[in-house]
Design a protein around this motif. Structure first.
Motif, PDB file in Angstrom:
ATOM      1  N   MET A   1      62.686  50.560  26.073  1.00 31.24           N
ATOM      2  CA  MET A   1      61.669  51.158  26.646  1.00 31.24           C
ATOM      3  C   MET A   1      61.381  52.023  27.523  1.00 31.24           C
ATOM      4  N   TYR A   2      60.373  52.226  27.534  1.00 31.18           N
ATOM      5  CA  TYR A   2      60.245  53.695  28.482  1.00 31.18           C
ATOM      6  C   TYR A   2      59.600  53.448  29.502  1.00 31.18           C
ATOM      7  N   THR A   3      60.228  53.588  30.568  1.00 34.75           N
ATOM      8  CA  THR A   3      59.925  53.492  32.267  1.00 34.75           C
ATOM      9  C   THR A   3      59.051  53.968  32.357  1.00 34.75           C
ATOM     10  N   THR A   4      58.331  53.240  34.271  1.00 37.47           N
ATOM     11  CA  THR A   4      58.089  53.981  35.403  1.00 37.47           C
ATOM     12  C   THR A   4      58.867  55.144  35.193  1.00 37.47           C
ATOM     13  N   GLU A   5      59.768  55.794  35.229  1.00 37.25           N
ATOM     14  CA  GLU A   5      61.235  56.670  35.882  1.00 37.25           C
ATOM     15  C   GLU A   5      61.072  57.573  34.550  1.00 37.25           C
ATOM     16  N   ASP A   6      60.508  57.140  32.967  1.00 41.03           N
ATOM     17  CA  ASP A   6      60.857  57.982  32.434  1.00 41.03           C
ATOM     18  C   ASP A   6      59.808  58.777  32.033  1.00 41.03           C
ATOM     19  N   LEU A   7      58.824  58.118  32.337  1.00 41.18           N
ATOM     20  CA  LEU A   7      56.866  58.616  32.409  1.00 41.18           C
ATOM     21  C   LEU A   7      56.721  59.530  33.552  1.00 41.18           C
ATOM     22  N   ILE A   8      57.681  59.390  34.794  1.00 44.27           N
ATOM     23  CA  ILE A   8      57.509  60.375  35.985  1.00 44.27           C
ATOM     24  C   ILE A   8      58.236  61.650  35.886  1.00 44.27           C
ATOM     25  N   ASN A   9      59.243  61.375  35.118  1.00 41.67           N
ATOM     26  CA  ASN A   9      60.156  62.634  34.697  1.00 41.67           C
ATOM     27  C   ASN A   9      59.594  63.313  33.925  1.00 41.67           C
ATOM     28  N   ARG A 101      52.432  69.339  41.381  1.00 35.53           N
ATOM     29  CA  ARG A 101      53.116  68.758  40.343  1.00 35.53           C
ATOM     30  C   ARG A 101      53.728  68.263  41.375  1.00 35.53           C
ATOM     31  N   THR A 102      54.845  68.418  41.736  1.00 40.19           N
ATOM     32  CA  THR A 102      55.890  68.204  42.543  1.00 40.19           C
ATOM     33  C   THR A 102      55.188  67.137  43.843  1.00 40.19           C
ATOM     34  N   ARG A 103      54.370  67.504  44.159  1.00 36.60           N
ATOM     35  CA  ARG A 103      53.687  66.849  45.209  1.00 36.60           C
ATOM     36  C   ARG A 103      53.424  64.958  44.394  1.00 36.60           C
ATOM     37  N   LEU A 104      52.596  65.126  43.497  1.00 36.49           N
ATOM     38  CA  LEU A 104      52.540  64.068  43.020  1.00 36.49           C
ATOM     39  C   LEU A 104      53.109  63.154  41.976  1.00 36.49           C
ATOM     40  N   ALA A 105      54.223  63.845  41.813  1.00 38.18           N
ATOM     41  CA  ALA A 105      55.710  63.695  41.666  1.00 38.18           C
ATOM     42  C   ALA A 105      56.336  62.334  42.457  1.00 38.18           C
ATOM     43  N   VAL A 107      55.169  61.033  45.057  1.00 34.54           N
ATOM     44  CA  VAL A 107      54.435  60.146  45.268  1.00 34.54           C
ATOM     45  C   VAL A 107      53.764  59.283  44.261  1.00 34.54           C
ATOM     46  N   LEU A 108      54.055  59.154  43.045  1.00 34.77           N
ATOM     47  CA  LEU A 108      54.532  58.655  41.928  1.00 34.77           C
ATOM     48  C   LEU A 108      55.791  57.857  42.410  1.00 34.77           C
ATOM     49  N   ARG A 109      56.647  58.413  42.747  1.00 38.10           N
ATOM     50  CA  ARG A 109      57.985  58.002  43.068  1.00 38.10           C
ATOM     51  C   ARG A 109      57.905  57.018  44.175  1.00 38.10           C
ATOM     52  N   LYS A 110      57.390  56.477  44.677  1.00 39.78           N
ATOM     53  CA  LYS A 110      57.507  55.786  46.001  1.00 39.78           C
ATOM     54  C   LYS A 110      56.753  54.763  45.184  1.00 39.78           C
ATOM     55  N   LYS A 111      55.672  54.732  44.251  1.00 37.21           N
ATOM     56  CA  LYS A 111      55.481  53.055  44.195  1.00 37.21           C
ATOM     57  C   LYS A 111      56.387  52.684  43.549  1.00 37.21           C
ATOM     58  N   ASP A 112      56.708  51.079  42.970  1.00 37.51           N
ATOM     59  CA  ASP A 112      56.840  50.360  42.762  1.00 37.51           C
ATOM     60  C   ASP A 112      56.115  50.166  40.702  1.00 37.51           C
ATOM     61  N   GLU A 113      57.053  49.142  40.399  1.00 30.70           N
ATOM     62  CA  GLU A 113      56.738  48.315  38.533  1.00 30.70           C
ATOM     63  C   GLU A 113      55.062  47.719  39.173  1.00 30.70           C
ATOM     64  N   SER A 131      42.435  54.906  25.273  1.00 24.20           N
ATOM     65  CA  SER A 131      44.345  54.392  25.347  1.00 24.20           C
ATOM     66  C   SER A 131      44.070  52.620  24.515  1.00 24.20           C
ATOM     67  N   GLY A 132      42.170  51.862  24.841  1.00 27.31           N
ATOM     68  CA  GLY A 132      42.700  50.529  24.552  1.00 27.31           C
ATOM     69  C   GLY A 132      43.236  49.558  25.276  1.00 27.31           C
ATOM     70  N   TYR A 133      43.906  50.129  26.466  1.00 29.98           N
ATOM     71  CA  TYR A 133      45.210  49.523  26.551  1.00 29.98           C
ATOM     72  C   TYR A 133      44.314  48.970  28.591  1.00 29.98           C
ATOM     73  N   PRO A 134      44.345  48.084  29.987  1.00 27.84           N
ATOM     74  CA  PRO A 134      44.133  48.151  30.851  1.00 27.84           C
ATOM     75  C   PRO A 134      43.981  49.036  32.006  1.00 27.84           C
ATOM     76  N   HIS A 135      43.130  50.014  32.381  1.00 25.38           N
ATOM     77  CA  HIS A 135      43.483  51.152  33.700  1.00 25.38           C
ATOM     78  C   HIS A 135      44.305  50.540  34.622  1.00 25.38           C
ATOM     79  N   THR A 136      45.492  51.190  35.087  1.00 25.77           N
ATOM     80  CA  THR A 136      46.674  51.175  35.539  1.00 25.77           C
ATOM     81  C   THR A 136      47.115  52.634  36.026  1.00 25.77           C
ATOM     82  N   ILE A 137      47.753  52.693  36.622  1.00 32.79           N
ATOM     83  CA  ILE A 137      49.098  54.320  37.280  1.00 32.79           C
ATOM     84  C   ILE A 137      49.234  54.153  36.334  1.00 32.79           C
ATOM     85  N   PHE A 138      50.582  53.595  35.475  1.00 34.95           N
ATOM     86  CA  PHE A 138      50.779  54.187  34.306  1.00 34.95           C
ATOM     87  C   PHE A 138      50.239  54.298  33.168  1.00 34.95           C
TER      88      PHE A 138
END
Length: 172
Positions: A1-9, A101-105, A107-113, A131-138
């Motif tokens: 599964m593609y995780t939020t950590e994968d996405l941020i990395n 990009r480092t700053r944005l990443a 901030v993203l790392r401080k967000k929970d699921e 994308s056809g998906y709901p708007h979320t941070i992910f």
């Protein structure tokens, strides 16, 4: 599964590509990549401006059931392109891009699921039309990751035409 950590990395790893462009000639960096297109400088300024805008303006609003109105993208893009051609150096543009990009990443790392998957309305739409998906941070960040790759392909094609080979290093 593609995780939020994968996405941020993956999102932050675009910096490896950006760093690889430190070695190209400044004339190529400021040359339009095609007729009527931006230069590499303008592309990176554009991405940098969006990273800062997301971090400062949009991300803090992205909460469950929030109604968010984003800046008109052309307005921000024109500001970024103008800045890239204002006399700022290649070195400074690349450094600013890496830092944003480092700053944005960070901030993203401080967000929970829960925060990453909170649904909100963006520009009057609950569902992202691309994308056809709901708007979320992910989904929002995944869209910008696609956007990074789109520009990377454009730059790679331009540099290939110019006979420039990039070496992307694993360490930033």
């Amino acid at each position: 599964m593609y995780t939020t950590e994968d996405l941020i990395n993956d999102f932050e790893s675009f910096n490896l590509y950006v760093s690889s462009l430190k070695a190209i000639e400044e004339t190529l960096f400021f040359e339009p990549i095609a007729e009527g297109k931006w230069s590499i400088a303008e592309i990176f300024s554009h991405i940098s401006f969006w990273d800062r805008y997301i971090r400062e303006e949009t991300l803090p609003q992205m909460k469950t059931n929030a109604v968010i109105e984003s800046i008109d993208f052309e307005t921000l893009n024109k500001q970024a392109a103008k800045y890239a051609l204002s006399g700022v150096s290649q070195k400074n543009l690349l450094q600013q891009k890496l830092e944003e990009r480092t700053r944005l990443a960070s901030v993203l790392r401080k967000k929970d699921e829960e925060e990453f998957f909170a649904k909100f309305t963006l520009n009057g739409e609950e569902i992202d039309k691309y994308s056809g998906y709901p708007h979320t941070i992910f989904n929002y960040i995944a869209g910008f990751q696609w956007h990074d790759n789109h520009h990377k392909q454009q730059i790679d094609e331009f540099l290939k035409e110019k006979g420039v080979e990039l070496r992307v290093h694993k360490n930033m």
